[in-house]
Design an enzyme around this catalytic site. Structure first.
Site, PDB file in Angstrom:
ATOM      1  N   HIS A 164       0.830  -1.201   0.000  1.00 14.54           N
ATOM      2  CA  HIS A 164       0.000   0.000   0.000  1.00 14.54           C
ATOM      3  C   HIS A 164       0.869   1.258   0.000  1.00 14.54           C
ATOM      4  CE1 HIS A 164      -3.784   2.048   0.237  1.00 14.54           C
ATOM      5  NE2 HIS A 164      -3.356   2.780   1.252  1.00 14.54           N
ATOM      6  N   ASP A 175      -8.258  -0.449  -0.412  1.00 13.19           N
ATOM      7  CA  ASP A 175      -8.169   0.916  -0.934  1.00 13.19           C
ATOM      8  C   ASP A 175      -7.211   0.977  -2.126  1.00 13.19           C
ATOM      9  OD1 ASP A 175      -8.618   0.568   1.858  1.00 13.19           O
ATOM     10  OD2 ASP A 175      -8.323   2.691   2.246  1.00 13.19           O
TER      11      ASP A 175
END
Length: 860
Positions: A164, A175
């Site tokens: 991430h 996300d």
């Protein structure tokens, strides 16, 4: 009022029509209001409210806090799409500045640091790509290439999953799939980097593999490969809860990424399976009372949990778009998204005066690792997620809210939604959409209305049709015998039944055919009615074992095409019609008819629903035989079409949806089946493609092509299935043919043929000719892609392929498998083509060819 009288009154009205008058496009459904506005209006209100609230603060230099990042670009992208939808250039420019203002002339991105390897910094690239496709610019390309360079170097898990962020090692978050995947797929498509699609597919499937929980049907917020984080389950590596917005990010990433994937990509079906799992989880955990979704999805009314607006907006957007693109079943998810959108408008939207509105109950932020400002650990616990701030107008909710309104407007404006077609696996879903109409068991014999053999039966047939329609429907029966008529106009719920032994012969006097709205070679105009015509009707049919005889020959209709030693009588009118269309003359002013020599079609349902043509024999048509236009749910079954006049195409569905052609004999003077969608600028103006066509169990004899796409195809053609057909005649030129050019343009895609037996054809088994007529001399590049042929046999064709494109046109993803082609006599023709794949294909030349170094086997 009689058909003829209606026609005469209509002609009179046309003569005094205002120049601004236009025939309407297929009527859209009236979109329901939510509160006092449609979904599109709510999106516009939110967009203008945000532009007013935030002003220049979104742009570089407009505020000290302005940063390149996913939040501003999410709003920016939503403004780009909405501005394009409603035609607002100021809104488009505002949306573009959310990314472009940070981009220097040299492509340098202000406030961005590649060395952070933060996947949240990738989404502004989607804004740049949107702009680049409209107006390519070197500085936009340089900015996008910087982001691509980051992702090429971005740290990964052992299976290739993107971390991430650099400071979140070995972790994949839901996300992050939204942050990078749609941009990478879009970039891969625009700049032809197929490896990017493989990488994106891997990211999506890895997240599903590691984060999906079959017990709840939901995906955990994150996964730590090393199980090193305090929040990570020591056995699975997953975070402990199902945060609403994280699932929303994942859902949006799936529908946005699929926009760019080729239907032939090997993982596209697996990605669709993931989307369906995500959609099912969203549906399962929708709050039944409000239609909304909770901050922690599966915890419902647990103390402290709350209904949250950003996730709810994301879910409605993703599900509505999934339905609109055909990825998700409309009947399953329409009630869910409608109830969800109702709840958003009712419970989350606040009126701030006038047209200004706010989106309330937004979770400000949530993540994993490190600590909140108050010292609470971000540990993924239920207590953590409900402790984050709740704010108004968070950009992570406003952007999806605007996008949700756009998709809801599109969804509710139609009664139906498309099927996303990738191959034969979608065949049954398409077939299930096509249902032939049925009729009451009630007969109206034309002899009861005055029809007599040898006399003109037009008035009797018209009276029978009107009586049948007024009674609620049934059959208008033409009994055995010879009958003569002029134009026939069908009305809703009427089945014109031509009995076995009956021949219905049509007048060749043009005066017997009123002027009506129609299409002639793909252009809208006012011209002669088809011999059998219907307009804006529902549930109509022509059935029986009798014959419809157009009585055309070279002394009447066919002579309008050409006369020995003279110019073509129709040529001047044909050219004038094209000129009128290209100068955007209103359709009501394109009046032809007497003296124009533009022949009528034989059977033409125009803007109709639920059409059946079954069992009859058609002979001697003036022009095209069966020509459904702008119609839906059309079945042609068991028909015999035997006619060899000029332009005597067999069946030409044009700008139609859901068409089944089966068990039909084609012995024609032109293409057996020619699928169309309008010509040139007029086709683009109407803008209705032909979609979902099934051809099966048919026999093609004489004709220019067995199944043809084009050449009037400016509106596009997609999702064509052809199976179990026989094609064989020395006067049949091709089996499968695409004909197009850069004046017509249009995308022709998703065409699948299998189990077809071909005897002799004159040119090739597969012809793709993008040099047809005007060829490259135009601005609208033709596209042919995703064509799959399997289990094809031919016994005598000069060649297998005749494929001609040109620079700028697209011919790609052509696949032939498990097929044998014998008796080949000529060299294959392939020009300016992309991928053409032969898989388990045998090509046997008519004369055996030996290799230059072939030697006989050794003697013993």
């Amino acid at each position: 009022m009689s058909f003829l009288s209606r026609g005469l009154l209509f002609c009179a009205a046309v003569a005094v029509a205002l120049s601004a008058f236009r025939l309407p496009l297929p009527a859209a459904e009236p979109v329901r209001l939510f509160g006092d506005a449609t979904p599109l209006k709510w999106s516009e209100r939110m967009a203008r409210s945000e532009m007013e609230r935030r002003g220049e603060g979104m742009f570089h230099g407009g505020s000290p806090r302005a940063r390149w990042g996913y939040e501003t670009s999410l709003l920016g992208l939503s403004l780009l799409h909405l501005g394009e939808r409603i035609g607002d250039e100021a809104m488009i420019e505002y949306g573009a500045k959310t990314a472009e203002s940070f981009l220097g002339a040299d492509g340098l991105i202000h406030t961005y640091k590649m060395e952070d390897y933060n996947i949240d910094m990738i989404p502004p690239g989607k804004v740049l790509l949107f702009r680049y496709e409209k107006n390519p610019s070197p500085h936009l390309k340089a900015g996008m290439d910087t982001l691509i360079e980051q992702m090429r170097k971005h740290p990964r898990t052992s299976e290739g999953g993107y971390w991430h962020k650099l400071r979140y090692p070995w972790q994949m978050w839901l996300d992050g799939l939204f942050m990078a995947s749609p941009f990478l797929a879009h970039y891969g498509k625009v700049f032809e980097e197929p490896a990017l699609f493989d990488d994106v597919a891997n990211q999506i499937l890895l997240m599903d593999k590691h984060a999906y929980d079959p017990k709840t049907g939901l995906h955990y917020h994150a996964w730590d490969e090393k199980r090193a984080q305090d929040w990570a389950n020591k056995e699975t590596g997953t975070s402990p809860n199902f945060w609403g917005r994280s699932v929303g990010w994942y859902a949006m990433s799936l529908v946005d990424t699929l926009d760019f994937f080729s239907p032939t990509h090997p993982e596209v079906e697996a990605i669709n399976d993931v989307l369906r799992r995500v959609a099912d989880g969203i549906a399962r955990w929708q709050d039944p009372a409000t239609g909304l979704w909770w901050q922690v999805l599966d915890q419902g009314t647990r103390e402290g949990n709350y209904l949250e607006s950003t996730a709810s907006s994301m879910f409605v957007y993703a599900l509505a778009k999934g339905i609109n693109r055909g990825y998700l079943a409309r009947e399953t998810y329409l009630p869910i998204v409608t109830k969800g959108y109702e709840g958003i408008i009712r419970d989350f939207v606040r009126r701030d005066g006038g047209e200004t509105i706010s989106l309330t109950r937004c979770c400000s932020v949530a993540g994993l690792g490190f600590t909140m400002s108050n010292g609470r650990p971000r540990d993924g616990s239920f207590e953590y997620y409900i402790a984050e701030r709740i704010v108004d107008n968070d950009l992570k909710g406003v952007g999806p809210f605007i996008l949700a309104g756009i998709e809801m407007q599109r969804l509710l404006a139609t009664k139906d939604s498309p099927v996303a077609v990738r191959g034969w696996g979608d065949y049954e879903r398409v077939l299930a959409r096509i249902q032939a109409p049925t009729f009451p068991d009630r007969d109206f014999d034309i002899t009861q209305f005055g029809a007599r053999p040898g006399a003109d039966a037009s008035a009797a047939i018209r009276a029978a049709i009107e009586a049948c329609h007024a009674a609620g429907g049934g059959r208008v029966v033409v009994p055995p015998g010879e009958w003569t008529t002029g134009a026939i106009r069908l009305l809703s719920n009427v089945n014109l039944h031509v009995s076995e032994g009956a021949t219905l012969g049509f007048s060749t006097d043009p005066k017997d055919y009123p002027i009506v709205p129609t299409r002639w070679e793909g252009v809208e105009l006012m011209n002669y009615s088809a011999l059998v015509y219907a307009h804006d009707e529902e549930n109509i049919a022509i059935t029986g074992k009798g014959t419809l005889d157009g009585r055309a020959d070279w002394d009447n209709w066919w002579g309008w095409v050409r006369s020995p030693g003279k110019p073509s009588p129709q040529r001047a009118a044909r050219n004038r019609l094209i000129d009128l269309a290209e100068t955007d003359t209103p359709v009501a002013e394109r009046v032809f008819g007497d003296g124009s020599f533009l022949r009528p079609n034989f059977i033409q349902p125009y803007r109709c629903r639920n059409v059946l043509i079954e069992g009859v024999t058609l002979r001697r048509s003036p022009m095209w035989n069966i020509h459904p236009v702008l119609s839906q749910n059309v079945t042609v079954r068991g028909v015999s079409i035997i006619t060899h006049g000029p332009n005597n195409d067999g069946c030409n569905p044009e700008s139609c949806t859901d068409v089944l052609i089966e068990d039909t004999l084609f012995d024609t003077g032109d293409d057996c089946i020619a699928i169309k969608s309008g010509r040139n600028g007029d086709g683009r103006r109407v803008g209705v493609p032909t979609t979902n066509v099934i051809v099966r169990n048919c026999t093609m004899k004489d004709g220019h092509g067995g199944v043809v796409l084009g050449s009037e195809c400016s509106g596009g053609i997609r999702n064509v299935f052809v199976e179990n057909c026989e094609m064989d005649s020395p006067d049949l030129d091709r089996a499968l043919r695409f004909k197009n050019n850069a004046v017509r343009g249009g995308v022709l895609e998703n065409v699948f043929m299998r189990d077809v037996r071909i005897g002799r054809v004159a040119e090739a088994v597969l012809t793709i000719d993008l040099l047809y007529e005007e060829g490259p001399r135009g601005e609208f590049m033709p596209v042919v892609r995703n064509v799959q042929m399997e289990n094809i046999t031919s016994t005598a064709s000069p060649r297998v392929l005749y494929v001609r494109g040109f620079e700028g046109a697209t011919i790609d993803d052509i696949r032939i498998s498990n097929s044998t082609f014998s008796g080949v006599t000529a060299t294959e023709v392939v020009q300016h083509a992309g991928r053409i794949v032969f898989d388990r294909v045998t090509i046997n030349p008519e004369v055996e060819v030996r290799g230059l170094n072939s030697v006989p086997p050794p003697t013993r």
